[in-house]
Design an enzyme around this catalytic site. Structure first.
Site, short mmCIF file in Angstrom:
data_model
loop_
_atom_site.label_atom_id
_atom_site.label_comp_id
_atom_site.label_asym_id
_atom_site.label_seq_id
_atom_site.Cartn_x
_atom_site.Cartn_y
_atom_site.Cartn_z
N GLY A 67 2.26 2.06 4.39
CA GLY A 67 1.45 1.16 3.20
C GLY A 67 0.98 -0.27 3.71
N GLN A 68 0.88 -1.17 2.76
CA GLN A 68 0.19 -2.34 2.79
C GLN A 68 1.07 -3.21 3.77
OE1 GLN A 68 0.02 -4.91 -0.67
NE2 GLN A 68 -1.36 -6.19 0.34
N ILE A 91 5.55 9.74 4.91
CA ILE A 91 5.30 11.12 5.03
C ILE A 91 3.92 11.19 5.07
CG2 ILE A 91 7.19 11.36 3.43
CD1 ILE A 91 5.16 11.15 1.13
N ILE A 109 12.03 10.12 2.24
CA ILE A 109 13.35 9.54 1.79
C ILE A 109 14.08 10.65 0.88
CG2 ILE A 109 12.56 7.21 2.32
CD1 ILE A 109 12.34 6.88 -0.93
N TYR A 197 8.48 1.13 -12.50
CA TYR A 197 8.43 0.48 -11.16
C TYR A 197 9.66 -0.50 -11.35
CZ TYR A 197 6.98 -2.53 -7.32
OH TYR A 197 6.90 -3.50 -6.23
N1 LIG Z 1 2.63 -5.15 -1.83
C1 LIG Z 1 2.93 -6.04 -2.74
O1 LIG Z 1 2.35 -6.72 -3.39
C2 LIG Z 1 4.49 -5.85 -3.04
C3 LIG Z 1 5.00 -6.86 -4.08
C4 LIG Z 1 6.31 -6.85 -4.41
C5 LIG Z 1 7.20 -5.77 -3.67
N2 LIG Z 1 6.66 -4.79 -3.02
C6 LIG Z 1 7.55 -3.85 -2.37
O2 LIG Z 1 7.38 -3.65 -0.78
C7 LIG Z 1 7.56 -2.54 -0.60
C8 LIG Z 1 6.22 -2.11 0.24
O3 LIG Z 1 5.20 -2.26 -0.38
P1 LIG Z 1 3.91 -1.73 0.25
O4 LIG Z 1 2.64 -2.53 -0.73
O5 LIG Z 1 3.71 -1.50 1.34
O6 LIG Z 1 3.63 -0.28 -0.74
P2 LIG Z 1 2.70 0.84 -0.41
O7 LIG Z 1 2.55 1.34 -1.76
O8 LIG Z 1 1.22 0.40 0.14
O9 LIG Z 1 3.28 1.93 0.35
C9 LIG Z 1 4.41 2.66 0.20
C10 LIG Z 1 4.55 3.67 1.07
O10 LIG Z 1 5.81 4.79 0.68
C11 LIG Z 1 5.36 5.76 1.08
N3 LIG Z 1 6.11 6.90 0.40
C12 LIG Z 1 5.88 7.43 -0.90
N4 LIG Z 1 6.55 8.25 -1.13
C13 LIG Z 1 7.54 8.57 -0.01
C14 LIG Z 1 8.75 9.38 0.42
N5 LIG Z 1 9.09 10.26 -0.35
N6 LIG Z 1 9.03 9.17 1.50
C15 LIG Z 1 8.99 8.24 2.37
N7 LIG Z 1 7.89 7.49 2.41
C16 LIG Z 1 7.28 7.66 1.04
C17 LIG Z 1 3.77 5.83 0.85
O11 LIG Z 1 3.27 7.01 1.75
C18 LIG Z 1 3.38 4.77 1.22
O12 LIG Z 1 2.79 4.50 2.55
C19 LIG Z 1 7.56 -1.40 -1.63
O13 LIG Z 1 9.00 -1.42 -1.77
C20 LIG Z 1 7.00 -2.40 -2.90
O14 LIG Z 1 7.80 -2.16 -4.00
C21 LIG Z 1 5.47 -5.05 -2.62
C1 LIG Z 2 3.91 -7.28 -7.49
C2 LIG Z 2 4.10 -6.12 -6.69
O1 LIG Z 2 5.24 -5.41 -6.86
C3 LIG Z 2 3.00 -4.93 -6.46
N1 LIG Z 2 1.78 -5.56 -5.82
C4 LIG Z 2 2.47 -4.51 -7.91
O2 LIG Z 2 1.44 -5.13 -8.30
O3 LIG Z 2 2.75 -3.54 -8.35
#
Ligand SMILES: NC(=O)c1ccc[n+]([C@@H]2O[C@H](COP(=O)([O-])OP(=O)(O)OC[C@H]3O[C@@H](n4cnc5c(N)ncnc54)[C@H](O)[C@@H]3O)[C@@H](O)[C@H]2O)c1
Ligand SMILES: C[C@@H](O)[C@H](N)C(=O)O
Length: 375
Positions: A67-68, A91, A109, A197
């Site tokens: 992911g990001q 995945i 997961i 979420y």
């Molecule tokens: N990016 C943000 O701004 C932000 C802010 C707050 C918290 N977070 C948290 O940080 C974490 C990572 O965020 P992100 O932005 O990289 O998320 P993302 O949505 O970009 O990536 C999430 C990844 O989870 C994978 N995924 C989905 N279902 C799955 C499964 N069954 N088994 C394994 N993998 C699976 C997806 O393929 C994806 O690559 C998350 O838990 C998110 O809640 C992110």
């Molecule tokens: C804030 C954070 O959890 C995520 N970038 C969302 O907007 O859902």
């Protein structure tokens, strides 16, 4: 002593045990015949617990690593612990540059046995659990978000507890809701989020802290703001606009924002976020007065971000076409995040404020286009 009295004594002791003197999972399993999962009888607490040398050189598994945030985190951790000590998993199929940059493995997961096999076969000691459905995509598919964010988390907690792992689970500004204080939002306050979420992240915070107190799980959690990155795309959240504006500005000189111009949210540049994650994972346990911390860097509105971007690209045109689902979510989230506890306990300090963030984003993605526009 009758069995019932033995059991009730053990349960009572476990409930009264302070955080630092909590019962190891295997002891709880043996004495009260309760396990988050069935652990094979004869499992040995010392065998599963993390030794000092293992914590000095962790073997890390990152779930949801494509992911990001995951690829950037793997890069940072590999620099510190060595390429082969950090395994990315997801995945999805990895792009070839990611596949060739270090170990990658398929891991769903929701498949508990597959997770356990990976942890055992690779002698994992740290687990960074990034898999999730974010706020906007979660509202579009609640059953899937519930499965991945809640059932998946249960698998992760059980694996981590059974194998003595240090576990990092990110939470979010989205773990707060309309009845939380919004300006600023402290670590401890009312949390009644209105998205699946947010509900799943409050659940993760509480379950992780419960496993910490009940089983001694080394659970660590940071509530991230919206994260802004240049070389990775956001996965369907409410703060995505703050990444998209840079790409659209460079590509077309136009940006249509899906939040109202005065919607103020906490944000952070990805380097700060990933460094905070490493720092809290390395922090000595005695410095952590809590297990879930807010972290913050800056707060801004789309209008303020646009003004800063226009300092680099004065011709950028910004229009607004409100996405009502995302707007309602944003209106229920913190406007400013109070991270005083992270700063005091383990020395958290951000490097990037809004001007440095914008400059850095353009250094990554904007320079070619500015040259093109000028000529
Ligand atoms: N990016 C943000 O701004 C932000 C802010 C707050 C918290 N977070 C948290 O940080 C974490 C990572 O965020 P992100 O932005 O990289 O998320 P993302 O949505 O970009 O990536 C999430 C990844 O989870 C994978 N995924 C989905 N279902 C799955 C499964 N069954 N088994 C394994 N993998 C699976 C997806 O393929 C994806 O690559 C998350 O838990 C998110 O809640 C992110
Ligand atoms: C804030 C954070 O959890 C995520 N970038 C969302 O907007 O859902």
């Amino acid at each position: 002593m009758p069995v019932v009295r033995v059991l009730s004594k053990v349960v009572k002791q476990a409930l009264l045990a302070p955080a630092c003197g909590c019962q190891p999972l295997a002891v709880a399993v043996r004495n009260i015949s309760f396990s988050p999962r069935q652990v094979t009888s004869g499992s040995d607490a010392s065998f599963h617990s993390v030794s000092f040398s293992e914590t000095a050189h962790p073997k890390v598994l990152i779930t949801g690593g494509l992911g990001q945030l995951g690829v950037g985190l793997a890069k940072l951790l590999r620099k510190r612990f060595g390429k082969n000590n950090v395994i990315l998993s997801d995945i999805r199929k990895p792009p070839s540059n990611v596949f060739h940059s270090g170990p990658f493995i398929y891991s769903d997961i929701l498949d508990y046995k597959n997770l356990r096999e990976i942890v055992v076969n690779n002698r994992i000691t740290w687990l960074v659990h990034y898999s999730a459905l974010l706020s906007a995509v979660g509202e579009a598919n609640v059953p899937l978000a519930r499965a991945v964010n809640i059932t998946g988390l249960h698998n992760i907690l059980d694996i981590a507890a059974e194998h003595g792992l240090r576990l990092f689970v990110p939470s979010t500004i989205g773990a707060f809701g309309p009845t939380s204080p919004r300006n600023p939002t402290p670590d401890l306050c009312v949390q009644r989020p209105r998205t699946i979420y947010g509900v799943s992240k409050v659940h993760a915070e509480l379950m992780g802290e419960y496993y910490h107190h009940r089983y001694g799980l080394d659970f660590r959690c940071l509530r991230y703001p919206g994260i802004i990155s240049a070389d990775s795309q956001p996965g369907g959240g409410t703060t995505d606009y703050a990444v998209q504006i840079f790409h659209d500005a460079v590509k077309s000189g136009k940006f249509e924002c899906n939040l109202k111009p005065d919607t103020q949210l906490p944000m952070m540049y990805i380097d700060d976020c990933l460094r905070a994650t490493l720092e809290v994972m390395e922090a000595p346990a005695e410095t952590l007065s809590m297990r879930t911390y807010n972290i913050n860097a800056m707060s801004f509105t789309p209008e303020e971000l646009a003004v800063e971007v226009q300092k680099q690209l004065p011709d950028l045109q910004v229009t607004y076409n409100i996405d009502h689902v995302r707007q309602a979510i944003a209106d229920s989230w913190p406007m400013n995040f109070d991270d005083i506890n992270a700063r005091n306990d383990w020395g958290w300090k951000h490097d990037y404020d809004l001007p440095e963030l914008v400059q850095t984003m353009f250094n990554f993605i904007g320079s070619d286009s500015r040259i093109a526009q000028a000529s």
